[in-house]
Design an enzyme around this catalytic site. Structure first.
Site, PDB file in Angstrom:
ATOM      1  N   HIS A   1      14.748   6.860  36.512  1.00  0.00           N
ATOM      2  CA  HIS A   1      14.510   6.526  37.917  1.00  0.00           C
ATOM      3  C   HIS A   1      15.751   5.870  38.523  1.00  0.00           C
ATOM      4  CE1 HIS A   1      12.000   4.913  41.329  1.00  0.00           C
ATOM      5  NE2 HIS A   1      12.952   4.008  41.305  1.00  0.00           N
ATOM      6  N   GLU A   2      16.350   4.937  37.789  1.00  0.00           N
ATOM      7  CA  GLU A   2      17.537   4.245  38.312  1.00  0.00           C
ATOM      8  C   GLU A   2      18.741   5.184  38.364  1.00  0.00           C
ATOM      9  OE1 GLU A   2      17.124   1.538  39.772  1.00  0.00           O
ATOM     10  OE2 GLU A   2      15.078   1.348  39.035  1.00  0.00           O
TER      11      GLU A   2
ATOM     12  N   HIS B   1      18.807   7.124  41.506  1.00  0.00           N
ATOM     13  CA  HIS B   1      19.418   6.384  42.616  1.00  0.00           C
ATOM     14  C   HIS B   1      20.939   6.495  42.556  1.00  0.00           C
ATOM     15  CE1 HIS B   1      15.831   4.712  44.316  1.00  0.00           C
ATOM     16  NE2 HIS B   1      15.522   4.001  43.258  1.00  0.00           N
TER      17      HIS B   1
END
Length: 652
Positions: free
Chosen positions: A176-177, A180
């Site tokens: 998820h990170e 980003h």
């Protein structure tokens, strides 16, 4: 939505954010002006010269303009100051939250597992290893990514996430990170942090005024009407300041909620395993500490976090249940209660990773360093469309390959990448040409530029570097960047200068060495100069650069000049179907290619997508892909800031 569409959406979101910020500043400036003008009008009234507010403003136009410009300047200056401070990279954000950098040579099994997961993500996605920070005193389950670009990114993870999540769940959070990092969200988030500080500064000034008034009032009670008026003025200004905070939170919520949903979807695509991300969210809902961050600075980074760090009226994230159902439509809320029961009853030791320490050096089925691949150095590439979809979006096969590569790297090079000085020597050793006269010239140049100690260390790593498989060389390069950031800025500038000199001394050959030098150069410059400016170019104005790029790529992928020309035409026709620049390989191709990539990097995302599609038509023209072509393609994509995962044999 592919990488290029996500990049375009991030740019549009950035423009909308700037417009919304300007509107918010105008609203705050008007409100502050009215408070100040009302106070000045009241003060004149106490001197026997009272005018209604509108009349007072008409009589004092100079004061109105000066105050307005001053207030706007304070807000803009505070925002700019915060933005400049944050240009130092994601590590500064992590440190402001109490994060401590996880050392590359840590022996803590939980920290070792975290570093391994992050390193695998880095290899699979084709971006440098980010710095990793641990928020040691935060028991909630949370994480964040911060930075201007992948080369100065940092990932922060709470102690609660390390102890509560298993490897698959941690991998889901880190994916998820990384989404980003790849989607361009980090730059947007840092801009938002700067803007929020600008909107908050009026409230901070009001608080300071109140403290000063309290001190004056406590020391001298003979101030007549001035003290009450000052208190009313400061309180009113504080209320107006919180209007700025309210508008800032609106901006946070508006920008963050959609980007978080997109990051969830990208993480599932990244790992092809929704269970890890889903179970991590379930544990947050079941965990006693939830996802809370206790530090006072949490408000400024609320939009960066994996899950809400504090309770607030305007949420920066979609509700957990909504996120869970988006990931798994069959999700049942009773799973949260079951997870809570497991967390309460689980022995402490269960939080430890299943295997402690470093895994075996070689994964089963992975070739040994220095041996030829069983299928040679030619692979059958996937379809061009598939590779375009993989830009910034690696999948399960890349993750599996990345883990094998990480476990296969020699211990000597692993150790070299754990200290700043030796990591610098490793980077230079990887960037050397093949053994021969040119390499000796480059080592003498390193000795001249950086000193005998470093050149000797570079020479000492040569044999181990030469034994690396081609598929291991780029990962060995990328994993050392987090350590290199510990060097002083002056040392990193000297390193870039040395790489530039090595490139000039690389001769006409040395494709593999050129690729590694180019990758090193791109990522070091991105870290040193994270903020890039300039208007987007169109394909129409970069025809000369396209000619250089496609001529070099076609020539290095084909030994026959006729086939190289046909491959060139196949790619360039995709960009210029009517009139095309002629095929011509420049003699000084490395220098010209560097300059061309610098201009082509300024293309808009949609134009870059077309460019990458055309590049793939050139490399796949003959139905085969050499490792040299694959590496050059990755270096080109890195120069265009379109991170390309390792190209995996479609027949493997």
């Amino acid at each position: 939505m592919n990488f290029f569409h996500r990049q375009a959406e991030a740019r549009r979101a950035s423009r909308r954010l700037v417009a919304a910020f300007v509107f918010a500043v105008i609203m705050v400036v008007i409100a502050v002006d009215l408070v100040i003008f009302a106070g000045l009008s009241f003060y004149q009234g106490t001197q026997g010269y009272y005018l209604p507010l509108r009349d007072w403003m008409a009589v004092h136009p100079g004061t109105v303009v000066a105050v307005t410009l001053a207030v706007a300047g304070i807000i803009a200056g505070a925002s700019l100051y915060k933005t400049v401070v944050l240009s130092g990279g994601g590590g500064l954000v992590a440190q402001s939250l109490g994060g401590v950098r996880v050392s590359a040579d840590t022996t803590d099994p939980l920290q070792r597992r975290l570093l391994n997961v992050v390193e695998e993500m880095s290899i699979a996605s084709g971006v440098p290893m980010p710095e990793v920070y641990l928020l040691e005193h935060e028991n909630g389950i949370n994480a964040f990514a911060a930075g201007h670009n992948p080369s100065n990114a940092a990932i922060g993870v709470t102690r609660g996430a390390l102890t509560a999540l298993d490897r698959a769940e941690l991998q889901g959070v880190i994916a998820h990170e990384f989404s980003h990092i790849l989607n361009g969200d980090m730059r947007l988030n840092l801009h938002l942090m700067g803007m929020l500080f600008g909107l908050l500064v009026i409230a901070l000034i009001a608080r300071t005024v109140l403290r000063l008034v309290a001190q004056v009032h406590g020391g001298d009670r003979r101030r007549g009407v001035i003290i009450p008026v000052a208190v009313v003025f400061a309180v009113t200004l504080l209320i107006v300041g919180y209007l700025g905070l309210f508008l800032g939170r609106l901006l946070q919520a508006a920008v963050s909620r959609r980007r978080e949903s997109l990051a969830d979807a990208s993480a599932v695509q990244f790992t092809r395993n929704p269970r890890g991300l889903r179970d991590a969210l379930i544990k947050i809902a079941a965990h006693a500490g939830g996802s809370r961050i206790r530090t006072l600075e949490v408000e400024q980074v609320a939009h960066m976090l994996f899950a809400p760090g504090t309770r607030r009226l305007m949420a920066t994230h979609p509700p957990l249940i909504k996120r869970l159902k988006a990931i798994d439509p069959r999700f049942d809320v009773r799973q949260i209660e079951a997870a809570r029961a497991r967390l309460i009853g689980r022995p402490r030791s269960h939080s430890q990773p299943q295997s402690q320490g470093r895994p075996q050096r070689r994964a089963a089925g992975w070739p040994q360093s220095g041996t030829a691949q069983t299928r040679g150095d030619v692979i059958r590439p996937p379809e061009a469309l598939v590779i375009v979809q993989q830009v910034g979006s690696p999948g399960t096969a890349h993750m599996q390959s990345a883990r094998k590569i990480r476990e296969s790297l020699p211990e000597t090079l692993i150790a070299a990448g754990q200290r700043p000085d030796s990591a610098r020597a490793l980077l230079l050793a990887l960037a050397l040409n093949a053994p021969g006269e040119v390499r000796e010239l480059q080592i003498r140049f390193i000795d001249q530029e950086l000193g005998t100690v470093i050149s000797a260390e570079v020479a000492g790593l040569q044999d181990e570097v030469d034994r690396l498989m081609p598929t291991q060389r780029i990962p060995a390069l990328l994993r050392g960047y987090a350590t290199l950031r510990q060097l002083s800025r002056e040392a990193r500038v000297e390193l870039v200068s040395c790489l530039n000199g090595m490139m000039q001394r690389g001769g006409k050959g040395g494709l593999h060495s050129y690729v590694l030098r180019k990758l090193a150069q791109v990522h070091l410059l991105d870290e040193l100069q994270p903020v890039r400016t300039g208007h987007a170019l169109s394909l129409r104005v970069v025809r000369g650069d396209i000619q250089v790029l496609f001529s070099v790529l076609a020539r290095h992928g084909h030994s026959d000049g006729v086939e190289a020309r046909r491959a060139y035409e196949a790619g360039v026709h995709h960009l210029y179907p009517r009139e095309r620049p002629a095929y011509a390989v420049p003699g000084d191709w490395a220098r010209l290619l560097d300059a061309s990539l610098g201009r082509l990097d300024r293309l808009a995302p949609a134009a870059k997508e077309r460019l990458v599609e055309a590049l793939l038509k050139t490399v796949a023209h003959d139905g085969r892909l050499t490792l040299g072509e694959a590496e050059l393609l990755r270096a080109i994509c890195a120069g265009l800031h379109c991170p390309l995962p390792p190209v995996i044999d479609s027949d493997a």
